[in-house]
Design an enzyme around this catalytic site. Structure first.
Site, PDB file in Angstrom:
ATOM      1  CD  GLU A 169       3.112   5.262   7.878  1.00 43.75           C
ATOM      2  OE1 GLU A 169       3.898   6.061   7.413  1.00 43.75           O
ATOM      3  OE2 GLU A 169       2.805   4.313   7.249  1.00 43.75           O
ATOM      4  CG  PHE A 191       2.162  -4.374   7.037  1.00 40.05           C
ATOM      5  CD1 PHE A 191       2.447  -6.067   7.269  1.00 40.05           C
ATOM      6  CD2 PHE A 191       1.562  -4.031   5.957  1.00 40.05           C
ATOM      7  CE1 PHE A 191       1.760  -6.834   6.432  1.00 40.05           C
ATOM      8  CE2 PHE A 191       0.893  -5.229   5.104  1.00 40.05           C
ATOM      9  CZ  PHE A 191       0.938  -6.455   5.296  1.00 40.05           C
ATOM     10  CG  ASP A 194       6.890  -4.622  10.146  1.00 38.41           C
ATOM     11  OD1 ASP A 194       7.832  -5.332   9.968  1.00 38.41           O
ATOM     12  OD2 ASP A 194       5.665  -4.952  10.154  1.00 38.41           O
ATOM     13  CG  HIS A 242       5.663  -6.219   4.985  1.00 38.24           C
ATOM     14  ND1 HIS A 242       6.595  -5.875   4.126  1.00 38.24           N
ATOM     15  CD2 HIS A 242       4.464  -5.319   4.557  1.00 38.24           C
ATOM     16  CE1 HIS A 242       6.238  -4.994   3.390  1.00 38.24           C
ATOM     17  NE2 HIS A 242       5.046  -4.479   3.437  1.00 38.24           N
TER      18      HIS A 242
END
Ligand SMILES: Cc1ncc(C[n+]2csc(CCOP(=O)(O)OP(=O)(O)O)c2C)c(N)n1
Ligand SMILES: Cc1ncc(C[n+]2csc(CCOP(=O)(O)OP(=O)(O)O)c2C)c(N)n1
Ligand SMILES: [Mg+2]
Ligand SMILES: [Mg+2]
Lengths: 324, 382, 324, 382
Positions: A60, A83, A85, A127
């Site tokens: 990410e 997600f 998160d 999630h």
């Protein structure tokens, strides 16, 4: 006009913008061949090719950083978090590069970070999170959260065309649970303008995201009791349309703030604080908030439902305000 | 428990530049342009240190003395359209690319100098149009490696024959961003060249506590990329190694990691007394000062007249003096400007008349309920 | 009793705890040989050795993750961020591992994350941030911010002995600018109990961290005008001592909230929201806030000073409240 | 632009276990314990998939079918005091260590089963006392590598002869945490063993898009650590490779990275139709199902009577049935408990009487002012 789910509206917005603007590219995990964990980019790889629909490794921070840089040199990347998160893994690149670049250098970073937020589907602590407050507190970021399919499309188009980093937060429960008529034509919902979901004069309920649906239900129930509640859907936290909710509160003299994220230091606190400062003279009752309890989102349905805001909880708070 | 820095075994780097002027493709003008940039940076930083000690600089000051050869050598290979990002020790690269010393000093003084207009330290600069310096996040170490991958991605997507050169330090090879950015660049064979200046320390931390390998280049197999380790104080050694890396990247064969062993002659910042640096290391590297080495080579091997270099030195001195008066004379940014330029204007910013909230009812609210089977299925999509 | 700077008090707390408890270990960049960027652990390597004073590579997420894990098996790691700004690089490990582990498994994570926050020293956008709101919004984390040398010691001792992850935020301007008598004996300042810095009946000023000093100065100035302002130093945001400020507001009927972090969705919003809900009937004026402007922290002194809260800004707000 | 997954060249892994029972240090009981754990996991997951399809499980379901040999083989080498962490596909490792199937299923049902008591999916478990399963953050991929380094650090600081074994997937080798955690462990020579199960995909992403190297073990040079790549469906190949890694780590020579090539027989989750998996790969691996291979080896080479294995299969089936009735009968956690156990009680939690705020004036407030020289110096300390 076509009936679209909230999810289809998001796909539609992405497709529309990718067709009209070559500089729009997508990055994310499993968005190409697989079409995304929720299938939002199904078929995109075939239509737009590997150069514009980029499957990334699980990195990410790496692909967010790359997307931000590409944005400064002419691209308009839209980054999917499988997600939301996992946005925590890219936190530094977002709050320190994306948010500060234009302020420091005058070099714009037109990038969109999107992904599924929220609970109610029993996905557990990792999630189900709602991270909007972290980003709304970070100067230089725009934060939008559609609650309807129409807004999902219009706000995403606006976000992609915006010249700033936009955190676009989708609610994964609404993905397939909300459906309405959505124009297949190109249109924009400007960021920073709230929407009224019900009109009323007795109480202002200020909310955003999936929680708006709960508030509308509450307003309907109250209506049967002859109480008229005005439900304001902020749609965007940054920029924030405070005029709309201040006006409403000045009219109703009662304010209830509702969101799904946990209560403490949630964005509802900011809304309540603004009301307490700028509409103080008009208030006939305390400014109240309903939000998730301050714990991680538990997996087990009875526990999860216990922490989430609900029609009951909001109704109880509304009654307290009305009886005040 | 942590192993302490092993007694430094010093490498056998020469004290002089070996290259034969006859073998090099440079004319005097090009040779002197490199000398000028190195000298200008050195003179500028000596002045900056003095100003800091006089309390004339706000906050801290970081210098790149001793690393001028890596900066200028690598920067000298950039072509039209290429981009590069710098870290704290690359002032000479800016100067080689034409950045004005007075503008840099004005930023150090916190004056109203574009593009940062007082918002950022003089240490950092992003200016694509004028110098090809791409915007990067100068806070977190290695955050610029994913950025570098992004600039390189842009080149690749456009089929542009350019590269992005990212300077970085040894300590900056430890953060996850170094790995994620390079991994991404390697998978997509992006034209990213990392010039890693191993100047022996990350703040006070020696390489042995920073990485379990002897050389940063030893990590290249993890990315399956081109890598080299070379002596960073010999300008022409730098140029040759950097050229190989840049050609590799430019030819579409993916990223290159070029490591240069060099030395940070000053502290991490001017507040740092460097108690942790042994005299032994210091002497070894002082004998190999890149500017001295290059000066001697120019005079002894390239037959440049010392007087010519002296004049360049004088010009540098004058430029720096002018920079001081320019920086002093420039006004501070006006406090009222502090909230400006936070968001870039955008096509759909709501016009005043659009600002009224619309009434758009939600006909059938969607509300989570425990026992809806469909919901469970949907929940399954991850 | 000895005169200690705020910084010396922090060192003293670390030394005290490391002497009494072998399980306390330190991790961070340049904390060993160099004694830390601000010299807080100067001499610690010699006294406690390399096993307990661990110099790390530049890998915030890596050593934070390692520290959290070691904490679950009997150690009490104290992690130093060279500048708190870099906590963004370890964000995921903090909000997703440290904050959630005990709730999920009942396995405690006694770890302290500490580092210098705040502006006023012209360090620019990446060395001046105040991140407390991000963490106060994250269930499972404790957040404390000492404003005095005595509290710096007592709160750090409490944080180290606490069985939960504690974000301990130091103000780098106070490091060497604040000095007072501090007991060299062992003592604890419990987390979750506010302190009154001035007592008063006309106005409640609620603050924390370095901004408390501004508020005290303001209270002194107002006193000369015959106005008595009560300055409440929260000291801890999580747990939050809301009884103290609610009691105060119920007494003074006027509330002003002040912090150095930027205004929007800052923790001050939470304090204002609590007051607007729970002390509404007692309020004679709007709840007001003074905080930094919503921009990254600029480097140039005139700009930096323009965004930071100041004695003037707070005084103006106080006057508006008093004249209301 | 991204290179698509290259046409799979399939490795030449055998379809049978080659080891000679005579050369192995195991008695029948030990051999059968491993079989039981593998079978129990297989049977359990088949049931879990069925329950999911019947809509009896909340949310999503992830299975480890096809990876039982890596899980059990590695877990079988753990010694007293060792710790391990698992990912989504290591159910059989839990069972080998004695975790009760009914407790696992109760968690999948969201029932009030310690230690998670309904707060976490059945997929995850942390229970140091009973099973040596260390607590880890199961959200972000690779977050458990820094954790593993931390557990290993604890062992090293205590001079304990234990190791931490961290299972991980191929996709989980891309995040920065993998690099930072392993880098830290390597620098400090910590007893961390990473067992990487390369099951060909990360969700839908093939290894070729995940990493620029052929094998995860190819990255070992970047950390200067011990590494191996082996076939993961042959139980004894797994045990031998894992043993070498564990012995390396236990002997204080630092981390080991043991990579096993295996296959995720089901989708990423049960909602995943695996459209992206070619029949070719699927067939290749089905012929090498670790449980079938082991069954045949037990019967043909170790001369275990099929009937004996059949009885074990029946026991597994019964345990799973019992697990269902146990899970169904167990109550859900009471909603009121949802706010409990957020913070661990601590010695200095303010007692009710301490809760009163104290009056502690600040005598000389410290306030930033522009022109204080001392301040500028202090500002310099970074
Ligand atoms: C993520 C992160 N952690 C810590 C710091 C503080 N810091 C600034 S420079 C530096 C050392 C950098 O060393 P190196 O990469 O070798 O560059 P050099 O200073 O030697 O040129 C550190 C630790 C930072 N900037 N970013
Ligand atoms: C940081 C992060 N990004 C994305 C995800 C979503 N996700 C969950 S599992 C998974 C794939 C993992 O693949 P691998 O590591 O190979 O394990 P496997 O599922 O194959 O066993 C992804 C992308 C995540 N959990 N964490
Ligand atoms: Mg260095
Ligand atoms: Mg995998």
């Amino acid at each position: 006009m076509a009936q679209m789910t909230y999810l289809q509206a998001i796909s539609d917005a992405l497709r529309t913008e990718m067709r009209r603007d070559q500089s729009v590219i997508l990055l994310g995990e499993d968005i190409g061949v697989f079409g995304g964990a929720f299938k939002i980019t199904q078929g995109f790889l075939d239509e737009f090719g590997e150069d514009r629909v980029i499957d990334t490794p699980i990195s990410e921070s790496g692909f967010v950083g790359a997307a931000c840089a590409a944005a400064t040199v002419g691209f308009r990347p839209v980054v999917e978090f499988q997600f939301i998160d996992f946005i925590a893994c890219a936190f530094d690149q977002i709050v320190n590069y994306a948010a500060k670049c234009y302020y420091r250098w005058g070099i714009a970073v037109p990038v969109v970070f999107r992904g599924p937020t929220g609970g109610g589907i029993h996905a557990g602590p990792y999630h189900s999170q709602n991270p909007e407050a972290w980003f709304a507190h970070t100067p230089g970021l725009k934060v939008v959260l559609p609650s309807t399919a129409r807004d999902a499309k219009g706000l995403l188009v606006a976000a992609i065309r915006d010249n700033n980093p936009v955190i676009y937060l989708e609610n994964k429960f609404l993905y397939r649970h909300y459906r309405e008529d959505v124009s297949d034509a190109e249109y924009v919902v400007p960021m920073g303008v709230a929407a009224l979901r019900t009109e009323g004069s007795d109480l202002s309920i200020i909310s955003y995201g999936a929680a708006v649906h709960l508030c509308v239900e509450v307003a309907r129930n109250l209506e049967r009791e002859g109480v008229s509640a005005e439900v304001i859907d902020l749609r965007s936290l940054a920029p924030l349309d405070k005029d709309t909710f201040l006006e409403s509160v000045k009219k109703t003299s009662r304010a209830l703030v509702v969101h799904e994220a946990n209560l403490t230091a949630g964005f509802g606190a900011e809304v309540a604080a603004i009301i307490a400062e700028e509409a103080f003279d008009y208030l006939d009752a305390p400014v109240m908030r309903v939000a998730s309890l301050d714990v991680p989102v538990p997996f087990s349905p009875p526990l999860e439902m216990a922490i989430l805001p609900s029609v009951d909880k909001i109704t109880r708070a509304a009654r307290r305000l009305l009886d005040y | 428990m942590t192993q302490t820095a092993p007694l430094v075994e010093l490498p056998d780097f020469p004290e002089e530049i070996k290259a034969d002027p006859g073998d090099l493709p440079y004319n005097d003008e090009q040779l002197l342009r490199m000398y000028s940039a190195m000298r200008l940076a050195r003179t500028f930083e000596e002045k900056l240190a003095a100003l800091y000690r006089q309390g004339k600089i706000f906050g801290a000051v970081y210098l790149g003395m001793g690393q001028e050869a890596t900066s200028v050598g690598a920067a000298s290979l950039l072509e039209k359209g290429d981009l590069f990002t710098t870290v704290a020790r690359n002032l000479s690269a800016w100067f080689y690319r034409g950045v004005e010393p007075k503008h840099v000093l004005a930023r150090w003084f916190g004056k109203d100098q574009p593009p940062s207009r007082g918002r950022e330290l003089g240490l950092f600069l992003a200016d694509i149009e004028n110098y090809g310096i791409a915007p990067y996040h100068n806070g977190s170490m290695a955050s610029w490696i994913p950025s570098g991958a992004g600039f390189a991605l842009a080149f690749k997507l456009r089929g542009q024959p350019n590269i992005c050169l990212a300077f970085t330090g040894d300590g900056a090879t430890s953060p996850g961003d170094f790995y994620e950015g390079l991994n991404f660049a390697a998978i997509h064979k992006l034209p990213l060249v990392i010039v890693c200046e191993v100047n022996q320390f990350a703040y006070s931390t020696p390489c042995a506590k920073q990485m379990p390998v002897k050389n940063v280049a030893d990590r290249a197999p993890a990315f399956n990329i081109y890598a080299e380790t070379a002596f960073g104080n010999d300008l022409f050694t730098v140029i040759e190694a950097a050229r190989r890396g840049i050609e590799h990247a430019r030819s579409g064969r993916g990223p290159a990691l070029i490591e240069f062993k060099t030395f940070r002659q000053r502290g991490h910042g001017e507040h740092d007394d460097c108690g942790y640096v042994s005299a032994e290391i210091r002497q070894f590297w002082e004998a190999r000062d890149p500017l001295k080495m290059y000066w001697r080579w120019l005079v002894e091997r390239a037959k440049i007249l010392p007087g010519l270099l002296a004049r360049i030195d004088q010009v540098a001195a004058r430029q720096v003096d002018e920079a001081v008066s320019y920086a002093e004379s420039l006004p501070f940014p006006r406090p009222e400007t502090v909230t400006e330029r936070l968001f870039a204007p955008s096509p759909h910013d709501p016009k005043p008349d659009e600002k009224r909230a619309v009434y758009e009812p939600i006909e059938r609210p969607a509300i989570p309920s425990l026992m809806d089977a469909k919901e469970r299925q949907d929940g399954g999509h991850f």
